[in-house]
Write a protein that holds these residues in place. Structure first.
Motif, PDB file in Angstrom:
ATOM      1  N   ASN A 197      23.988 -27.537  65.999  1.00 27.10           N
ATOM      2  CA  ASN A 197      23.263 -26.632  65.101  1.00 27.10           C
ATOM      3  C   ASN A 197      22.206 -25.811  65.825  1.00 27.10           C
ATOM      4  O   ASN A 197      21.850 -24.731  65.362  1.00 27.10           O
TER       5      ASN A 197
ATOM      6  N   TRP B 244      22.268 -21.847  65.204  1.00 30.54           N
ATOM      7  CA  TRP B 244      21.057 -21.068  64.911  1.00 30.54           C
ATOM      8  C   TRP B 244      20.914 -19.915  65.907  1.00 30.54           C
ATOM      9  O   TRP B 244      20.673 -18.759  65.528  1.00 30.54           O
TER      10      TRP B 244
ATOM     11  N   HIS C  72      21.029 -16.484  62.846  1.00 34.10           N
ATOM     12  CA  HIS C  72      20.953 -17.176  61.557  1.00 34.10           C
ATOM     13  C   HIS C  72      21.642 -16.386  60.454  1.00 34.10           C
ATOM     14  O   HIS C  72      21.506 -15.179  60.353  1.00 34.10           O
TER      15      HIS C  72
ATOM     16  N   ASN D  65      24.662 -20.592  56.692  1.00 33.37           N
ATOM     17  CA  ASN D  65      24.646 -21.685  57.664  1.00 33.37           C
ATOM     18  C   ASN D  65      23.842 -22.855  57.112  1.00 33.37           C
ATOM     19  O   ASN D  65      22.766 -22.651  56.524  1.00 33.37           O
TER      20      ASN D  65
ATOM     21  N   TYR E  25      22.053 -26.478  58.398  1.00 27.67           N
ATOM     22  CA  TYR E  25      21.644 -27.195  59.601  1.00 27.67           C
ATOM     23  C   TYR E  25      21.249 -28.620  59.251  1.00 27.67           C
ATOM     24  O   TYR E  25      20.352 -28.840  58.430  1.00 27.67           O
TER      25      TYR E  25
ATOM     26  N   THR F   5      16.573 -25.155  65.860  1.00 29.74           N
ATOM     27  CA  THR F   5      16.603 -24.919  64.423  1.00 29.74           C
ATOM     28  C   THR F   5      15.226 -25.206  63.824  1.00 29.74           C
ATOM     29  O   THR F   5      14.566 -26.155  64.222  1.00 29.74           O
ATOM     30  N   ARG F   6      14.826 -24.403  62.866  1.00 32.41           N
ATOM     31  CA  ARG F   6      13.626 -24.762  62.103  1.00 32.41           C
ATOM     32  C   ARG F   6      13.868 -26.080  61.380  1.00 32.41           C
ATOM     33  O   ARG F   6      14.991 -26.385  61.004  1.00 32.41           O
TER      34      ARG F   6
ATOM     35  N   ILE G 267      15.910 -25.092  54.479  1.00 32.15           N
ATOM     36  CA  ILE G 267      17.297 -24.972  54.941  1.00 32.15           C
ATOM     37  C   ILE G 267      18.252 -25.033  53.753  1.00 32.15           C
ATOM     38  O   ILE G 267      19.168 -24.212  53.613  1.00 32.15           O
TER      39      ILE G 267
END
Lengths: 188, 202
Positions: free
Chosen positions: B40, B44, B48, B52, B54, B181-182, B188
């Protein structure tokens, strides 16, 4: 009595087990538009699983592991379809990781029906020990859970719990106690 | 590590490059589920998209989550990216998917034989197990190794118009994922649900 009334109501005639615990669970799922039912089998859940398979409203299928079923209904929820997972106590014991890393932090209304083994006449020591891990896990994650022992309370608890799970976006475990289902008895 | 499996006629590719090639092929708001860690991160980094998803944990559940999305939205194609180590944790999911036969699900396995994110330890299957053979044995008839990047793109195109689920395995190098990824799970999920048309944007 509520049970007696159900037995004589017109709806009761529609399907076998309308007033049985499994019939009430099936109708409550349907009324709440919960149509995707992955499960890992359990002897006690057999009538419910059989009737879910027989009803085209539901997509019912076995998974190899309970975690997998949680992943499936989580994905389905995000895609706009409601589901619930059926399992027995030992299956719940495999779920701590997915509850803590998917259902709880992502705020997914995961609805779990857990057939309770390990209590009220359990004959398998392993099952009885596993059962004692369930409520501490649920409590440690601050997860809503109810143990259902009475037929006349089943619909209220299941229906309200499902609605609360959906509206608060939080998982819920509905534990089906042997007092409700008859449990599994030592027969071999 | 030198094993018989190294003799497979498959090029060792790069996960970010392969992921970018997948994203470039998408034109119909297909959903893409990234597994934990590097799959992921590269998803990302490839750009983004609201479609998507994550994962932040629950190792091994990329395919089951993707299956759920596919069952909820049968008209949308769903891709899932999973590492070989993650897949080993949930091999039973392959049989579940094979039994249900969702025609809109494509599984992509990024196989480098190691648990890269934890320090590149070899997986217990490294050098002995063949993921495509496992997938075929699990009932997923449309399973194949991608021979090279062009073959990967061809397999993706074939999967998008298919009537059965596909599994595409890719041998990849040991380069770490690009980007990070955040890590706000609710954000998300909400963005993903917006991307799938299930929720209105805030």
């Amino acid at each position: 009595m509520a049970i007696a009334e159900q037995k004589t109501s017109p709806q009761a005639a529609q399907g076998a087990g309308e007033s049985s615990w499994d019939g009430i669970v099936l109708q409550t799922l349907k009324r709440n538009e919960i149509s995707l039912i992955p499960y890992v089998p359990d002897r006690v859940l057999t009538p419910l699983i059989k009737n879910l398979h027989a009803d085209p409203f539901f997509t019912t299928f076995a998974t190899a592991r309970e975690e997998e079923a949680v992943g499936i209904v989580s994905g389905a929820w995000m895609g706009g379809r409601r589901g619930a997972v059926l399992m027995q106590t030992s299956g719940f014991a495999t779920l701590a990781n997915v509850l803590a890393s998917l259902a709880v932090p992502y705020q997914i209304p995961l609805i779990m029906f857990v057939s309770e083994r390990g209590t009220l006449g359990e004959f398998n020591y392993g099952q009885s020990l596993v059962c004692r891990t369930m409520r501490p896990v649920l409590d440690s994650l601050a997860l809503e859970h109810h143990t259902i022992t009475r037929l006349d309370e089943l619909e209220f608890i299941a229906d309200r719990s499902i609605k609360q799970a959906v509206t608060t976006q939080a998982p819920v475990a509905l534990i089906l106690n042997p007092l409700l289902t008859g449990g599994k008895v030592f027969d071999k | 590590m030198k094993t018989d499996l190294d003799n497979r006629n498959t090029k060792v590719m790069n996960r970010f490059d392969v992921t970018s090639r997948l994203i470039a092929k998408l034109g119909n708001e297909e959903a893409v589920i990234g597994g934990i860690g590097n799959t992921n991160f590269d998803l990302w980094a490839a750009g983004h998209r609201p479609q998507n998803f994550y994962m932040l944990g629950s190792m091994g559940l990329a395919f089951p989550i993707a299956l759920g999305v596919a069952l909820a939205q049968p008209d949308r194609h769903v891709f899932a990216l999973e590492g070989d180590g993650s897949l080993l944790m949930q091999l039973g999911a392959l049989s579940t998917i094979a039994a249900l036969k969702p025609k809109n699900l494509t599984m992509i396995v990024m196989d480098n034989g190691i648990y890269q994110i934890t320090g590149a330890q070899p997986t217990p299957a490294a050098g002995v197990a063949d993921i495509v053979a496992i997938a075929l044995g699990s009932g997923l008839a449309n399973s194949a190794w991608a021979a090279d990047e062009e073959d990967f793109e061809r397999l993706i195109e074939a999967a998008m118009g298919a009537s059965e689920p596909h599994l595409i395995a890719v041998r990849i190098d040991d380069k770490p994922g690009i980007g990070t990824t955040r890590r706000d799970p609710v954000q998300i999920r909400e963005r993903f649900m917006h991307g799938l048309g299930v929720r209105e944007p805030l």
